[in-house]
Design a protein around this motif. Structure first.
Motif, PDB file in Angstrom:
ATOM      1  N   GLY A   5       7.196 119.909  66.531  1.00 49.13           N
ATOM      2  CA  GLY A   5       7.856 119.941  65.502  1.00 49.13           C
ATOM      3  C   GLY A   5       6.650 118.368  65.279  1.00 49.13           C
ATOM      4  N   VAL A   6       6.933 118.232  64.491  1.00 48.95           N
ATOM      5  CA  VAL A   6       6.364 116.853  64.317  1.00 48.95           C
ATOM      6  C   VAL A   6       7.218 115.401  63.827  1.00 48.95           C
ATOM      7  CG1 VAL A   6       4.215 117.687  63.422  1.00 48.95           C
ATOM      8  CG2 VAL A   6       5.935 116.509  61.987  1.00 48.95           C
ATOM      9  N   GLY A   7       6.530 114.392  64.325  1.00 52.83           N
ATOM     10  CA  GLY A   7       8.059 113.402  64.760  1.00 52.83           C
ATOM     11  C   GLY A   7       7.396 112.124  65.544  1.00 52.83           C
ATOM     12  N   TRP A   8       7.724 110.910  65.660  1.00 55.52           N
ATOM     13  CA  TRP A   8       7.617 110.381  66.949  1.00 55.52           C
ATOM     14  C   TRP A   8       8.544 109.892  68.216  1.00 55.52           C
ATOM     15  CZ3 TRP A   8       3.981 106.286  65.339  1.00 55.52           C
ATOM     16  CH2 TRP A   8       3.666 106.472  63.863  1.00 55.52           C
ATOM     17  N   ALA A   9       7.731 109.765  69.596  1.00 55.76           N
ATOM     18  CA  ALA A   9       7.999 109.540  70.250  1.00 55.76           C
ATOM     19  C   ALA A   9       8.269 108.152  70.310  1.00 55.76           C
ATOM     20  CB  ALA A   9       7.439 110.168  71.918  1.00 55.76           C
ATOM     21  N   ILE A  10       9.847 107.250  70.581  1.00 53.64           N
ATOM     22  CA  ILE A  10       9.834 105.544  71.283  1.00 53.64           C
ATOM     23  C   ILE A  10      10.745 105.745  71.416  1.00 53.64           C
ATOM     24  CG2 ILE A  10      10.915 103.927  69.233  1.00 53.64           C
ATOM     25  CD1 ILE A  10       9.699 105.405  67.093  1.00 53.64           C
ATOM     26  N   ALA A  11      10.482 104.300  72.998  1.00 56.05           N
ATOM     27  CA  ALA A  11      11.312 103.903  73.243  1.00 56.05           C
ATOM     28  C   ALA A  11      11.899 103.102  72.959  1.00 56.05           C
ATOM     29  CB  ALA A  11      10.507 103.456  75.355  1.00 56.05           C
ATOM     30  N   PHE A  12      13.089 102.731  72.570  1.00 55.65           N
ATOM     31  CA  PHE A  12      13.925 101.592  72.386  1.00 55.65           C
ATOM     32  C   PHE A  12      14.410 100.528  73.403  1.00 55.65           C
ATOM     33  CE2 PHE A  12      13.623 104.781  68.522  1.00 55.65           C
ATOM     34  CZ  PHE A  12      13.693 104.230  67.439  1.00 55.65           C
ATOM     35  N   ARG A  13      14.509  99.467  72.981  1.00 53.06           N
ATOM     36  CA  ARG A  13      15.676  98.749  73.878  1.00 53.06           C
ATOM     37  C   ARG A  13      16.862  98.392  73.064  1.00 53.06           C
ATOM     38  NH1 ARG A  13      17.814  93.194  73.888  1.00 53.06           N
ATOM     39  NH2 ARG A  13      18.415  93.135  76.208  1.00 53.06           N
ATOM     40  N   ASP A  14      18.734  98.879  73.841  1.00 49.06           N
ATOM     41  CA  ASP A  14      19.321  98.965  72.854  1.00 49.06           C
ATOM     42  C   ASP A  14      19.805  97.483  72.933  1.00 49.06           C
ATOM     43  OD1 ASP A  14      22.155  98.665  72.829  1.00 49.06           O
ATOM     44  OD2 ASP A  14      22.820 100.626  73.723  1.00 49.06           O
ATOM     45  N   PRO A  15      20.103  96.674  71.844  1.00 42.60           N
ATOM     46  CA  PRO A  15      20.437  95.844  71.717  1.00 42.60           C
ATOM     47  C   PRO A  15      21.904  95.256  72.534  1.00 42.60           C
ATOM     48  CG  PRO A  15      20.551  96.554  69.566  1.00 42.60           C
ATOM     49  CD  PRO A  15      19.815  97.863  70.611  1.00 42.60           C
ATOM     50  N   LEU A  16      22.784  96.444  72.803  1.00 41.66           N
ATOM     51  CA  LEU A  16      24.113  96.050  73.013  1.00 41.66           C
ATOM     52  C   LEU A  16      23.816  95.904  74.758  1.00 41.66           C
ATOM     53  CD1 LEU A  16      25.760  98.046  70.751  1.00 41.66           C
ATOM     54  CD2 LEU A  16      25.385  95.521  71.028  1.00 41.66           C
ATOM     55  N   ASN A  17      23.312  96.322  75.483  1.00 42.97           N
ATOM     56  CA  ASN A  17      23.132  96.586  76.877  1.00 42.97           C
ATOM     57  C   ASN A  17      22.070  96.227  77.469  1.00 42.97           C
ATOM     58  OD1 ASN A  17      22.536  99.134  76.398  1.00 42.97           O
ATOM     59  ND2 ASN A  17      23.569 100.243  76.408  1.00 42.97           N
ATOM     60  N   GLY A  18      20.803  96.678  76.954  1.00 45.77           N
ATOM     61  CA  GLY A  18      19.706  96.249  77.652  1.00 45.77           C
ATOM     62  C   GLY A  18      18.990  97.303  77.621  1.00 45.77           C
TER      63      GLY A  18
ATOM     64  N   ASN B  87      15.237 106.890  75.430  1.00 48.92           N
ATOM     65  CA  ASN B  87      13.445 107.860  74.679  1.00 48.92           C
ATOM     66  C   ASN B  87      14.282 108.001  73.615  1.00 48.92           C
ATOM     67  OD1 ASN B  87      12.077 106.483  76.515  1.00 48.92           O
ATOM     68  ND2 ASN B  87      12.176 107.849  78.408  1.00 48.92           N
ATOM     69  N   ARG B  88      14.529 108.921  72.573  1.00 51.26           N
ATOM     70  CA  ARG B  88      14.197 108.839  71.191  1.00 51.26           C
ATOM     71  C   ARG B  88      13.529 109.741  70.333  1.00 51.26           C
ATOM     72  NH1 ARG B  88      19.498 107.438  70.087  1.00 51.26           N
ATOM     73  NH2 ARG B  88      20.522 106.251  71.692  1.00 51.26           N
ATOM     74  N   TRP B  89      13.934 110.774  69.600  1.00 47.60           N
ATOM     75  CA  TRP B  89      12.523 111.085  68.949  1.00 47.60           C
ATOM     76  C   TRP B  89      12.929 111.020  67.333  1.00 47.60           C
ATOM     77  CZ3 TRP B  89       8.284 114.406  68.785  1.00 47.60           C
ATOM     78  CH2 TRP B  89       7.615 115.335  67.446  1.00 47.60           C
ATOM     79  N   ILE B  90      11.961 110.916  66.767  1.00 48.02           N
ATOM     80  CA  ILE B  90      12.240 110.240  65.422  1.00 48.02           C
ATOM     81  C   ILE B  90      11.899 111.149  64.662  1.00 48.02           C
ATOM     82  CG2 ILE B  90      12.107 108.074  63.747  1.00 48.02           C
ATOM     83  CD1 ILE B  90      13.767 107.749  65.778  1.00 48.02           C
ATOM     84  N   GLU B  91      11.960 111.994  63.437  1.00 46.87           N
ATOM     85  CA  GLU B  91      12.194 112.615  63.018  1.00 46.87           C
ATOM     86  C   GLU B  91      11.468 112.460  61.813  1.00 46.87           C
ATOM     87  OE1 GLU B  91      12.553 115.564  64.020  1.00 46.87           O
ATOM     88  OE2 GLU B  91      11.780 117.426  62.772  1.00 46.87           O
ATOM     89  N   LEU B  92      10.419 112.272  61.153  1.00 48.84           N
ATOM     90  CA  LEU B  92       9.974 111.826  59.464  1.00 48.84           C
ATOM     91  C   LEU B  92       9.739 110.475  59.494  1.00 48.84           C
ATOM     92  CD1 LEU B  92      11.540 114.534  57.148  1.00 48.84           C
ATOM     93  CD2 LEU B  92       9.372 114.600  57.225  1.00 48.84           C
ATOM     94  N   HIS B  93      10.015 109.724  60.079  1.00 42.64           N
ATOM     95  CA  HIS B  93       9.618 108.515  60.163  1.00 42.64           C
ATOM     96  C   HIS B  93      10.883 107.494  59.812  1.00 42.64           C
ATOM     97  CE1 HIS B  93       5.537 109.400  59.502  1.00 42.64           C
ATOM     98  NE2 HIS B  93       5.207 109.515  57.792  1.00 42.64           N
ATOM     99  N   GLN B  94      12.211 108.125  58.872  1.00 44.77           N
ATOM    100  CA  GLN B  94      12.834 107.627  58.705  1.00 44.77           C
ATOM    101  C   GLN B  94      14.102 107.630  59.704  1.00 44.77           C
ATOM    102  OE1 GLN B  94      11.623 109.298  57.213  1.00 44.77           O
ATOM    103  NE2 GLN B  94      12.340 110.397  55.297  1.00 44.77           N
ATOM    104  N   GLY B  95      13.979 109.255  60.340  1.00 45.14           N
ATOM    105  CA  GLY B  95      15.807 109.507  60.224  1.00 45.14           C
ATOM    106  C   GLY B  95      15.976 109.317  62.098  1.00 45.14           C
ATOM    107  N   GLY B  96      16.579 108.801  61.936  1.00 44.81           N
ATOM    108  CA  GLY B  96      17.165 109.034  63.561  1.00 44.81           C
ATOM    109  C   GLY B  96      17.071 107.052  64.385  1.00 44.81           C
ATOM    110  N   HIS B  97      16.754 106.548  63.792  1.00 48.22           N
ATOM    111  CA  HIS B  97      16.691 105.113  64.243  1.00 48.22           C
ATOM    112  C   HIS B  97      18.157 104.308  64.609  1.00 48.22           C
ATOM    113  CE1 HIS B  97      11.893 104.550  63.883  1.00 48.22           C
ATOM    114  NE2 HIS B  97      12.315 105.283  62.527  1.00 48.22           N
ATOM    115  N   PRO B  98      18.497 104.106  65.882  1.00 50.19           N
ATOM    116  CA  PRO B  98      19.512 103.741  66.249  1.00 50.19           C
ATOM    117  C   PRO B  98      19.549 102.530  65.906  1.00 50.19           C
ATOM    118  CG  PRO B  98      18.572 104.566  67.964  1.00 50.19           C
ATOM    119  CD  PRO B  98      17.551 104.668  67.096  1.00 50.19           C
ATOM    120  N   ALA B  99      20.696 102.065  64.600  1.00 48.06           N
ATOM    121  CA  ALA B  99      20.699 100.431  64.053  1.00 48.06           C
ATOM    122  C   ALA B  99      20.087  99.423  64.721  1.00 48.06           C
ATOM    123  CB  ALA B  99      22.085  99.950  62.604  1.00 48.06           C
TER     124      ALA B  99
END
Ligand SMILES: [Fe+2]
Length: 198
Positions: free
Chosen positions: A123-136, A140-152
């Motif tokens: 499928g198409v989307g984004w592979a993104i390594a995020f930093r969790d602001p709570l625990n550092g 690695n997350r899969w983000i679909e359609l730009h706007q879906g699945g971003h941890p706040a």
């Protein structure tokens, strides 16, 4: 409300395995997301001024939903272009980012293997390594359609466009593995690491 402005990426040329022509087209796509974000903001403001900014108004609702797609399309492309370089710095194990991924995954290699597994998903989307602001943690997350699945509140650290327009026509649609290799040859960990402290 302020409008978005498309950025220039003059240093984004001469990458290994990702052609200048493809990048120029890719930047035009990015500019489209910026343009459409502004158009939608214009239209939403127009609806508000005429008393039509109502959740029961299908036009208002659809434009509002669409705004997330367009704006995140613009923002994620800026992250993506900014972490590519013709002279990339490698990931040092004793750097801030090297230590962060090793703490979360056990080792730099384990993080890298996991990120590549996400990047190879169908499928198409984004592979993104995020930093969790709570625990550092780095996650690695899969983000679909730009706007879906971003941890706040999570901060994007390593951003990879996995839409086919990111590698076709340099590669066939079935050759994402080659694009993943090319992406990592150009990934500038200095740019990624700087995001940890912003
Ligand atoms: Fe893209």
């Amino acid at each position: 409300m302020k409008r978005y402005e498309a950025r220039q990426f003059p240093k984004l040329k001469g990458l290994s395995g990702i052609s200048d022509a493809l990048l120029q087209d890719h930047i035009k796509l990015y500019e489209g997301y910026v343009k459409n974000s502004n158009l939608i903001i214009d239209e939403l403001e127009g609806l508000a001024k005429t008393g039509k900014a109502a959740g029961t108004n299908p036009a208002y609702a659809e434009l509002t939903r669409r705004l997330g797609f367009e704006t995140n399309g613009a923002i994620l492309h800026e992250f993506y272009f900014d972490n590519l370089s013709p002279e990339p710095e490698p990931l040092e194990k004793d750097s801030l980012l090297g230590k962060a991924v090793a703490e979360s995954f056990g080792s730099v290699d384990a993080w890298l293997a996991d990120f590549k597994a996400v990047a190879a998903m169908r499928g198409v989307g984004w592979a993104i390594a995020f930093r969790d602001p709570l625990n550092g943690n780095i996650t690695n997350r899969w983000i679909e359609l730009h706007q879906g699945g971003h941890p706040a509140g999570y901060r994007p650290i390593v951003v990879m466009d996995c839409w086919e327009h990111a590698f076709v026509p340099d590669y066939k649609p079935t050759e994402r593995a080659k694009y993943i290799d090319a992406y990592f040859r150009n990934l500038d960990y200095k740019a990624c690491g700087a995001r940890l402290i912003k």
